[in-house]
Design an enzyme around this catalytic site. Structure first.
Site, PDB file in Angstrom:
ATOM      1  N   THR A  47       0.927 -11.971 -21.978  1.00 34.76           N
ATOM      2  CA  THR A  47       1.020 -12.462 -23.351  1.00 34.76           C
ATOM      3  C   THR A  47       1.448 -13.923 -23.434  1.00 34.76           C
ATOM      4  OG1 THR A  47       1.635 -10.238 -24.025  1.00 34.76           O
ATOM      5  CG2 THR A  47       2.060 -12.004 -25.608  1.00 34.76           C
ATOM      6  N   GLY A  73      10.766  -9.821 -21.066  1.00 31.39           N
ATOM      7  CA  GLY A  73      10.951 -10.685 -22.238  1.00 31.39           C
ATOM      8  C   GLY A  73       9.882 -11.755 -22.405  1.00 31.39           C
ATOM      9  N   CYS A 131       6.767  -5.588 -28.525  1.00 22.60           N
ATOM     10  CA  CYS A 131       7.595  -5.804 -27.335  1.00 22.60           C
ATOM     11  C   CYS A 131       9.048  -5.447 -27.656  1.00 22.60           C
ATOM     12  CB  CYS A 131       7.518  -7.253 -26.859  1.00 22.60           C
ATOM     13  SG  CYS A 131       8.615  -7.564 -25.454  1.00 22.60           S
ATOM     14  N   GLY A 246       1.434   5.079 -18.546  1.00 24.07           N
ATOM     15  CA  GLY A 246       1.660   5.866 -17.345  1.00 24.07           C
ATOM     16  C   GLY A 246       0.434   6.300 -16.576  1.00 24.07           C
ATOM     17  N   GLY A 267      -0.950  -0.395 -16.254  1.00 22.56           N
ATOM     18  CA  GLY A 267       0.065  -1.432 -16.095  1.00 22.56           C
ATOM     19  C   GLY A 267       0.928  -1.226 -14.877  1.00 22.56           C
TER      20      GLY A 267
END
Lengths: 322, 309
Positions: A47, A73, A131, A246, A267
């Site tokens: 991002t 973060g 997020c 997952g 991911g």
């Protein structure tokens, strides 16, 4: 034959339903030494934020049973560095390129989309509305109205580039939020981000993460996110959904597709298996072949239409969760 | 990947290190699995690629075949390589489920190895003698440096710290590579430790230092490097997930950003109205490290216990 894995996702057509999750792939440069990212259904960057952003203090990771809590973060060098250094890597992949954008206000998203829409080679924006690592800031997907406002402002600036809304999993009713995104201009939703979570280091008597809390990902969350996808498919059958949560194997991806997702994001598995995306892609192909399914579109949502035809004359089976 | 600003001198120093060669995902086989003193464990692993291509400073990510519900592979520094025998060794302290499983592996067991990872140390072009300061399993990557020094014909000396001499693993390896090792019992007296390190640097005419396994030793080493005007490098520690730069989890704070004068980012948690502290900047230990100039590292207060052993 080459269109067997093709899926439609709103106005987009993906060559297959397998893509990385934002934040787990950078822009694909690292994994390009292991396989051609152009084979994937889409690529997506880590991002980009509207301004340079350092990310959270370490420790940023804590492992839990079958799970990983991260509090990265979203470190980002901002849009200009992204355009200079990351976009060319993303663009090099001969597939759908999705650019993930973040921000702390609706105006942030609109401005960023406006700036990046000047560049060529972007097929869609994914808006990270969820997020959990900014201490509540930027968590637009907790509220239908906030979600609607980000989409409304961003779609005015995005010069027609399709918008995908990445939703938060822990909400009272994800249907309301997905509907708000859709009504305000999203063409699809990603379900979902990580789950707010934490670990306390008993030895030090303190939270294990530098940010105190983080987001849980990995196989631990798969059944919970699967049920979110299932519920959305029931409430909003026309809504294109990208599932994320997952996925480690082709069988995991199939669960989401059977529940109604039109594409899947991988991911956390990339962190311990850099070839996971490729394995899943090849596993899907093998499954279609084995089960004599002509097009992967035919099995999307099949779990709510009476399941798959079981032909005992064909060999092999695939146990969900295996 | 987050890139530190190119104008910072520390980062320019980091960039002197060679870029990581291509990593790969490999099958490997345990050749021997051997408990060492205390709770240390040593594995010899058959892997032609790691044995043949990994350089000093580099590491690998390891997992056994049956790993669930563990998820992430575990990072290990390479202690030594035997290119002819196609094996490499790791040394670690058993302290969690992952290290327990690896320690329980037997000769013939199959492992998954991702590597080699991280930036290699540029040894040949730098000054010598090379000084190696280590504590506990932190001695492992220093043994690999000792091995390379021996191969290059460079002089090296080691300073090994532990609560008791018998708790120092891998001393035999240092001897095997012809590196004299000074043993230091941890007396808990910082002044005495500093004096003995200072003497060790002078006696061995150390021109370049590598330190691993203890923040307290790293802080001492940094002070002594400044005093003696020699180069110093430290192995950064971090919780790591991928080893390949994908996850951005293994961030370590870079020292120069503590005193930076750039405008704080109003959109960041460290922006104005928070603490007034300049924005922190981080390097990724896996792809920008694991070895950094000591001056670039934030070594914290006396919290050495986190890293020791």
């Amino acid at each position: 034959m080459h269109t067997r894995l093709e899926v439609r996702l709103g106005p987009l057509t993906l060559k297959n339903p397998v893509m990385p999750a934002a934040g787990c792939f950078n822009s694909g440069g690292e994994l390009a030494q292991a396989f051609d990212p152009g084979r994937l259904g889409a690529v997506i960057n880590k991002t980009v934020m509207p301004r340079p952003h350092p990310g959270n203090p370490p420790p940023r990771l804590a492992e839990t049973p079958s799970g990983l809590i991260n509090a990265i973060g979203i470190p980002s060098d901002g849009p200009e560095a992204f355009v200079r250094e990351q976009l060319p890597i993303l663009r090099a992949a001969q597939t759908t390129r999705i650019v993930s954008i973040g921000g702390f206000s609706p105006g942030d998203f609109a401005e960023l989309a406006g700036r990046l829409a000047e560049e060529t080679g972007i097929d869609a924006f994914e808006l990270d509305l969820s997020c959990p690592n900014h201490n509540g800031r930027g968590l637009f997907a907790l509220h239908p109205e906030a979600t609607r406002e980000v989409l409304r402002q961003t779609s005015r600036q995005a010069k027609g580039i399709p918008l995908i809304a990445k939703l938060a999993p822990v909400v009272t009713d994800i249907t309301e939020i997905a509907r708000a995104a859709l009504e305000a201009g999203a063409v699809a939703v990603t379900v979902a981000n990580t789950y707010p979570a934490m670990v306390i280091d008993v030895d030090r008597g303190l939270p294990a993460l530098g940010n105190t809390t983080g987001g849980l990902s990995g196989p631990a969350i798969r059944p919970i996110t699967l049920r979110l996808v299932w519920g959305l498919g029931q409430a909003l059958p026309e809504l294109p959904v990208i599932a994320a949560g997952g996925i480690e194997t082709a069988a995991d991806a199939l669960q989401y597709l059977l529940a109604g997702a039109r594409a899947v994001q991988v991911g956390t598995a990339l962190f311990y298996d850099p070839l996971a995306l490729l394995r899943i892609l090849e596993g899907l192909e093998a499954f279609l072949e084995r089960r004599g399914i002509d097009r992967i579109e035919d099995l999307i949502g099949a779990a709510r239409r009476g399941g798959l035809r079981t032909d005992l004359s064909r060999e092999g089976s695939l146990q969900p969760g295996g | 990947m987050q890139r530190p600003s190119p104008q910072s001198p520390e980062v320019v120093n980091c960039r002197q290190h060679r870029p990581s060669p291509t990593w790969g995902l490999h099958r490997a086989t345990v050749v021997s699995s051997f408990p060492e003193v205390s709770s240390y464990h040593r594995l010899t692993i058959l892997s032609p690629v790691i044995a043949g291509t990994s350089q000093p400073g580099q590491f690998v990510m390891l997992r056994t075949d049956r790993w669930a519900p563990l998820l992430l592979s575990r990072p290990f520094d390479v202690m030594q390589v035997d290119p002819a025998g196609e094996t490499f060794d790791i040394l670690f302290r058993v302290k969690g489920e992952g290290t327990r499983r690896l320690a329980a592996s037997c000769a013939g067991d199959s492992l998954q190895v991702l590597g080699p990872l991280g930036r290699a140390i540029e040894l040949a072009s730098g000054p010598s003698p090379v000084g190696l300061i280590g504590r506990g399993a932190g001695i492992a990557p220093l043994v690999r440096i000792a091995q390379e020094c021996a191969r290059l014909g460079m002089q090296a000396a080691a300073f090994a710290s532990a609560r008791a001499p018998q708790l120092m693993p891998a001393l035999a390896e240092l001897r095997r590579f012809g590196v004299p090792a000074t043993l230091s019992k941890d007396s808990g007296d910082p002044a005495a430790l500093e004096a003995s390190l200072d003497r060790w640097i002078r006696d061995n005419q150390v021109q370049r230092l590598y330190v691993c396994g203890s923040r307290r030793l790293a802080r001492l080493a940094r002070r002594l490097c400044r005093r003696h005007r020699i180069e110093g490098f430290g192995f950064a520690d971090a919780v790591m997930a991928c080893g390949t730069g994908l996850c951005h989890g293994c961030a370590t704070e870079l020292a120069q950003h503590r005193s930076g004068t750039e405008d704080p980012d109003p959109g960041s948690p460290d922006g104005p109205g928070n603490s007034g502290r300049p924005r922190a900047r981080y390097a990724l230990v896996c792809v920008e490290g694991p070895v950094f100039p000591l001056d670039a590292l934030v070594l914290g207060a006396d919290d050495a216990s986190r890293q020791e052993g």
